[in-house]
Design a protein around this motif. Structure first.
Motif, short mmCIF file in Angstrom:
data_model
loop_
_atom_site.label_atom_id
_atom_site.label_comp_id
_atom_site.label_asym_id
_atom_site.label_seq_id
_atom_site.Cartn_x
_atom_site.Cartn_y
_atom_site.Cartn_z
N GLN A 54 0.76 -1.30 0.02
CA GLN A 54 -0.17 0.02 -0.04
C GLN A 54 0.89 1.43 -0.08
O GLN A 54 0.39 2.32 -0.69
N THR A 55 2.08 1.22 0.69
CA THR A 55 2.97 2.32 0.89
C THR A 55 3.44 2.49 -0.77
O THR A 55 3.69 3.61 -1.18
N LEU A 56 3.96 1.50 -1.41
CA LEU A 56 4.54 1.65 -2.69
C LEU A 56 3.49 2.01 -3.70
O LEU A 56 3.98 2.84 -4.51
N THR A 57 2.57 1.19 -3.56
CA THR A 57 1.47 1.67 -4.69
C THR A 57 0.31 2.80 -4.38
O THR A 57 -0.15 3.49 -5.41
N GLY A 58 0.31 2.76 -3.35
CA GLY A 58 -0.94 3.91 -2.86
C GLY A 58 -2.37 3.34 -3.05
O GLY A 58 -3.42 3.92 -2.93
N SER A 59 -2.43 1.77 -3.49
CA SER A 59 -3.71 1.36 -3.63
C SER A 59 -3.97 0.17 -2.78
O SER A 59 -3.36 -0.54 -2.44
N TRP A 60 -5.21 0.41 -1.96
CA TRP A 60 -5.62 -0.77 -1.02
C TRP A 60 -5.99 -1.81 -1.68
O TRP A 60 -5.77 -2.91 -1.04
N VAL A 61 -6.68 -1.77 -2.94
CA VAL A 61 -7.05 -2.88 -3.67
C VAL A 61 -5.77 -3.76 -3.76
O VAL A 61 -5.84 -5.13 -3.67
N ILE A 62 -4.75 -3.52 -4.33
CA ILE A 62 -3.69 -3.95 -4.73
C ILE A 62 -2.71 -4.60 -3.43
O ILE A 62 -2.42 -5.78 -3.48
N ALA A 63 -2.81 -4.06 -2.42
CA ALA A 63 -2.24 -4.30 -1.16
C ALA A 63 -3.48 -5.40 -0.79
O ALA A 63 -2.57 -6.49 0.07
N LEU A 64 -4.43 -5.36 -0.71
CA LEU A 64 -5.28 -6.49 -0.14
C LEU A 64 -5.12 -7.71 -0.91
O LEU A 64 -4.86 -8.81 -0.50
N VAL A 65 -4.95 -7.70 -2.61
CA VAL A 65 -4.98 -8.84 -3.24
C VAL A 65 -3.38 -9.24 -3.07
O VAL A 65 -3.31 -10.61 -2.71
N GLY A 66 -2.54 -8.48 -2.83
CA GLY A 66 -1.09 -8.86 -2.61
C GLY A 66 -1.02 -9.66 -1.31
O GLY A 66 -0.36 -10.65 -1.40
N ALA A 67 -1.71 -9.04 -0.41
CA ALA A 67 -1.62 -9.95 1.17
C ALA A 67 -2.49 -11.15 0.99
O ALA A 67 -1.84 -12.05 1.70
N MET A 68 -3.52 -11.02 0.26
CA MET A 68 -4.14 -12.43 0.30
C MET A 68 -3.23 -13.56 -0.67
O MET A 68 -3.31 -14.71 0.03
N VAL A 69 -2.59 -12.93 -1.61
CA VAL A 69 -1.82 -14.24 -2.20
C VAL A 69 -0.62 -14.44 -1.56
O VAL A 69 -0.29 -15.73 -1.52
N ALA A 70 0.00 -13.58 -0.81
CA ALA A 70 0.94 -14.02 0.06
C ALA A 70 0.76 -14.85 1.36
O ALA A 70 1.60 -15.80 1.51
N GLY A 71 -0.48 -14.52 1.85
CA GLY A 71 -0.96 -15.30 2.76
C GLY A 71 -1.17 -16.78 2.48
O GLY A 71 -0.96 -17.76 3.09
N ALA A 72 -1.78 -16.79 1.26
CA ALA A 72 -2.00 -18.34 0.53
C ALA A 72 -0.65 -18.98 0.42
O ALA A 72 -0.71 -20.17 0.64
N LEU A 73 0.26 -18.29 -0.25
CA LEU A 73 1.60 -19.01 -0.78
C LEU A 73 2.11 -19.47 0.68
O LEU A 73 2.64 -20.40 0.89
N LEU A 74 2.18 -18.60 1.70
CA LEU A 74 2.77 -18.73 3.06
C LEU A 74 2.22 -19.88 3.59
O LEU A 74 2.90 -20.89 4.44
N GLY A 75 0.85 -19.86 3.74
CA GLY A 75 0.18 -21.08 4.25
C GLY A 75 0.69 -22.45 3.60
O GLY A 75 0.60 -23.41 4.23
N VAL A 76 0.49 -22.56 2.27
CA VAL A 76 0.88 -23.63 1.52
C VAL A 76 2.31 -24.05 1.74
O VAL A 76 2.50 -25.15 2.20
N ILE A 77 3.09 -23.08 1.87
CA ILE A 77 4.78 -23.40 2.26
C ILE A 77 4.75 -23.91 3.60
O ILE A 77 5.56 -25.12 3.80
N VAL A 78 4.20 -23.37 4.52
CA VAL A 78 4.21 -23.89 6.03
C VAL A 78 3.69 -25.42 5.95
O VAL A 78 4.03 -26.30 6.80
N GLN A 79 2.42 -25.70 5.49
CA GLN A 79 1.63 -26.88 5.40
C GLN A 79 2.56 -28.16 4.84
O GLN A 79 2.62 -28.91 5.39
N TYR A 80 3.09 -27.70 3.49
CA TYR A 80 3.94 -28.90 2.80
C TYR A 80 5.08 -29.10 3.33
O TYR A 80 5.73 -29.96 3.19
N LEU A 81 5.86 -27.89 3.74
CA LEU A 81 7.35 -27.97 3.98
C LEU A 81 7.64 -28.28 5.42
O LEU A 81 8.59 -28.69 5.99
N VAL A 82 6.83 -27.85 6.28
CA VAL A 82 6.87 -27.85 7.84
C VAL A 82 5.80 -28.84 8.47
O VAL A 82 6.41 -29.86 9.25
N LEU A 83 4.64 -28.62 8.23
CA LEU A 83 3.85 -29.41 9.01
C LEU A 83 3.55 -31.26 8.41
O LEU A 83 3.53 -31.93 9.26
#
Length: 110
Positions: A54-83
Motif C-alpha cells: 500500500q505504501t509503494l502503490t498507494g492502492s488498497w486494492v492491490i495491497a489487499l490482493v497482494g496480502a491474500m496471495v502472500a498469505g495463501a502462498l505462505l500457508g501452503v509453504i508452511v503446510q507442505y514443508l513444515v507441518l
C-alpha cells in the motif's frame, strides 16, 4: 463525543481481529489436531506485506490482493514443508516446528 465514537469503533475493530485469529486457531486445531502457533506470525507477515504494497502503490486494492496471495502462498509453504513432514512422527514435533516458523517469520519481518 467524537473521541468516544472513535474509541468504540477502534475497540470493535480490535475485537473483530482477535475473534478472527481465535477462529483461525480453532479451525486449524479441528482440521489437523495441531495448534499452529505460526498463525500469528503469518498474519503479522501478510499484514506487513499489505502495508508495504500500500505504501509503494498507494492502492488498497492491490495491497489487499497482494496480502491474500502472500498469505495463501505462505500457508501452503508452511503446510507442505513444515507441518506434513513432522505430522507423521508426533504432535509435539509439529508444535515445536510451528514455534520455529513463528520465530523465523518474526526475524524475516524485521
Amino acid at each position: 463525543m467524537t473521541s468516544f465514537i472513535d474509541y468504540v469503533l477502534g475497540g470493535f475493530g480490535s475485537g473483530m481481529i482477535i475473534a478472527l485469529m481465535a477462529l483461525a486457531l480453532v479451525l486449524t486445531w479441528r482440521a489437523t489436531r495441531v495448534v499452529n502457533f505460526a498463525q500469528v506470525g503469518q498474519a503479522m507477515f501478510t499484514t506487513f506485506i499489505a502495508l508495504s504494497l500500500q505504501t509503494l502503490t498507494g492502492s488498497w486494492v492491490i495491497a489487499l490482493v497482494g496480502a491474500m496471495v502472500a498469505g495463501a502462498l505462505l500457508g501452503v509453504i508452511v503446510q507442505y514443508l513444515v507441518l506434513r513432514p513432522v505430522k507423521r512422527a508426533d504432535t509435539s514435533g509439529a508444535l515445536i516446528a510451528t514455534f520455529g516458523v513463528l520465530i523465523a517469520l518474526q526475524a524475516a519481518a524485521g
